[in-house]
Design a protein around this motif. Structure first.
Motif, PDB file in Angstrom:
ATOM      1  N   UNK A   1      37.620  47.811  43.848  1.00  0.00           N
ATOM      2  CA  UNK A   1      36.274  47.959  43.631  1.00  0.00           C
ATOM      3  C   UNK A   1      36.111  47.745  42.031  1.00  0.00           C
ATOM      4  N   UNK A   2      36.837  46.522  41.650  1.00  0.00           N
ATOM      5  CA  UNK A   2      36.629  46.089  40.189  1.00  0.00           C
ATOM      6  C   UNK A   2      36.775  47.146  39.195  1.00  0.00           C
ATOM      7  N   UNK A   3      37.691  48.144  39.507  1.00  0.00           N
ATOM      8  CA  UNK A   3      38.314  49.100  38.501  1.00  0.00           C
ATOM      9  C   UNK A   3      38.799  48.285  37.039  1.00  0.00           C
ATOM     10  N   UNK A   4      38.329  48.949  36.079  1.00  0.00           N
ATOM     11  CA  UNK A   4      38.778  48.521  34.888  1.00  0.00           C
ATOM     12  C   UNK A   4      40.189  48.725  34.237  1.00  0.00           C
ATOM     13  N   UNK A   5      40.761  47.740  33.760  1.00  0.00           N
ATOM     14  CA  UNK A   5      42.146  47.917  33.436  1.00  0.00           C
ATOM     15  C   UNK A   5      42.263  47.354  32.070  1.00  0.00           C
ATOM     16  N   UNK A   6      43.125  47.295  31.169  1.00  0.00           N
ATOM     17  CA  UNK A   6      43.534  46.696  29.985  1.00  0.00           C
ATOM     18  C   UNK A   6      43.688  45.140  30.327  1.00  0.00           C
ATOM     19  N   UNK A   7      44.279  44.703  31.382  1.00  0.00           N
ATOM     20  CA  UNK A   7      44.422  43.504  31.854  1.00  0.00           C
ATOM     21  C   UNK A   7      42.811  42.829  32.020  1.00  0.00           C
ATOM     22  N   UNK A   8      42.301  43.278  32.550  1.00  0.00           N
ATOM     23  CA  UNK A   8      41.031  43.009  33.085  1.00  0.00           C
ATOM     24  C   UNK A   8      39.958  42.769  31.684  1.00  0.00           C
TER      25      UNK A   8
ATOM     26  N   UNK B   1      26.544  39.028  34.566  1.00  0.00           N
ATOM     27  CA  UNK B   1      27.880  39.649  34.602  1.00  0.00           C
ATOM     28  C   UNK B   1      27.435  40.395  35.865  1.00  0.00           C
ATOM     29  N   UNK B   2      28.655  40.347  36.922  1.00  0.00           N
ATOM     30  CA  UNK B   2      28.402  40.878  38.119  1.00  0.00           C
ATOM     31  C   UNK B   2      29.922  41.195  38.582  1.00  0.00           C
ATOM     32  N   UNK B   3      29.971  41.731  39.989  1.00  0.00           N
ATOM     33  CA  UNK B   3      31.222  42.113  40.455  1.00  0.00           C
ATOM     34  C   UNK B   3      31.706  41.276  41.868  1.00  0.00           C
ATOM     35  N   UNK B   4      32.855  41.102  41.975  1.00  0.00           N
ATOM     36  CA  UNK B   4      33.267  40.832  43.044  1.00  0.00           C
ATOM     37  C   UNK B   4      33.327  41.409  44.517  1.00  0.00           C
ATOM     38  N   UNK B   5      32.898  41.142  45.831  1.00  0.00           N
ATOM     39  CA  UNK B   5      33.197  42.124  46.767  1.00  0.00           C
ATOM     40  C   UNK B   5      32.066  43.193  46.723  1.00  0.00           C
ATOM     41  N   UNK B   6      32.390  44.254  47.158  1.00  0.00           N
ATOM     42  CA  UNK B   6      31.164  45.175  47.543  1.00  0.00           C
ATOM     43  C   UNK B   6      30.866  46.155  46.311  1.00  0.00           C
ATOM     44  N   UNK B   7      31.379  46.063  45.082  1.00  0.00           N
ATOM     45  CA  UNK B   7      31.233  46.776  44.052  1.00  0.00           C
ATOM     46  C   UNK B   7      30.680  46.151  42.826  1.00  0.00           C
ATOM     47  N   UNK B   8      30.105  46.654  41.950  1.00  0.00           N
ATOM     48  CA  UNK B   8      29.903  46.095  40.395  1.00  0.00           C
ATOM     49  C   UNK B   8      31.041  46.635  39.600  1.00  0.00           C
ATOM     50  N   UNK B   9      31.445  47.832  39.592  1.00  0.00           N
ATOM     51  CA  UNK B   9      32.801  48.396  39.142  1.00  0.00           C
ATOM     52  C   UNK B   9      32.654  49.902  39.184  1.00  0.00           C
ATOM     53  N   UNK B  10      33.699  50.441  39.631  1.00  0.00           N
ATOM     54  CA  UNK B  10      34.013  52.013  39.872  1.00  0.00           C
ATOM     55  C   UNK B  10      34.426  52.392  38.577  1.00  0.00           C
TER      56      UNK B  10
END
Length: 261
Positions: free
Chosen positions: A24-31, A52-61
């Motif tokens: 769900x495009x959760x945020x990480x240091x790599x991202x 700015x957008x997100x892939x799949x079904x979420x923007x970011x959780x």
């Protein structure tokens, strides 16, 4: 290696897509590192607007509580460290950009994801999407600028309600509260955001960059400081080629052709 932020460039618009759909495009240091690099690339390519957008079904959780893709993504006990190292520099980077940002909120924007979604100058939201200050549900406090962004948009009482209860904010409610600018059918969210970004990219880029910062400054400044900021920025805008083009176009009764200079 999977690309965590997809990059597309067309019509002077850079579209950056957070790309961890399985999480769900959760945020990480790599991202975040790839996000910074993609933002640099957009400016190097001459982007005059960013989507700015997100892939799949979420923007970011929000933050990936499961630790992400490798050891460098693991959460430590001191949660101020990732904020100071990744989250805050990214939110400041977005605020300091010399070009407008449009967010296409294609699905849930939760926690820090909500902060990043609302950091855009214009936010377009899918009808089925929702916002959520979910921090309280896991014993944390709002971050990624969401405290400031939400309180400035809805006022103290409503901001406290949203943060203390952590309830979902449906798209139409987000629009009513002034958190987002447009609500559209799900399939239209990215095309609508890109169309708005293309329109902005055809505008007087230097003036647009000054406008976005001028409005942000006005939210915390007194009247005299705003007047001074307006005068300083007007002097800069008046010296641009785009202003001269606009004057000539007015005299010649034609639309101006802005070059961003």
């Amino acid at each position: 290696m999977t690309t965590r932020v997809l990059y597309d460039f067309a019509d002077n618009v850079a579209t950056l897509t957070l790309n961890r759909p399985d999480r769900m495009n959760a945020l990480t240091p790599t991202l975040f590192k790839e996000w910074q690099a993609a933002t640099d690339r957009a400016l190097d390519d001459g982007a005059r607007a960013i989507v700015l957008t997100g892939a799949g079904k979420a923007f970011s959780t929000g933050a990936d509580l499961q630790g992400g893709d490798g050891p460098e993504d693991a959460l430590g006990r001191d949660l101020s460290n990732p904020l100071e190292t990744y989250y805050n520099p990214m939110i400041r980077r977005l605020a300091d950009l010399p070009v407008p940002v449009v967010s296409a909120i294609n699905g849930p924007a939760v926690g820090a994801g909500m902060g990043f979604a609302l950091s855009a100058d214009i936010a377009v939201m899918a009808r089925s999407a929702y916002l959520m200050l979910a921090f309280v549900r896991i014993g944390l406090v709002p971050d990624a600028g969401s405290t400031w962004l939400v309180a400035k948009a809805v006022g103290r009482a409503k901001a406290l309600e949203l943060a203390l209860l952590g309830d979902e904010i449906p798209a139409e409610e987000g629009l009513r509260l002034g958190l987002v600018n447009r609500v559209v059918d799900d399939e239209d969210v990215l095309p609508t955001a890109q169309a708005l970004a293309k329109r902005l990219a055809q505008g007087p880029s230097q003036a647009l960059g000054m406008i976005r910062k001028q409005v942000a400054n006005a939210l915390d400044a007194d009247f005299d400081a705003v007047l001074a900021d307006e005068a300083a920025n007007q002097a800069k805008a008046g010296a641009t080629e785009d202003f001269m083009e606009a004057v000539m176009a007015f005299r010649e009764k034609r639309p101006p052709a802005f070059k961003g200079r």
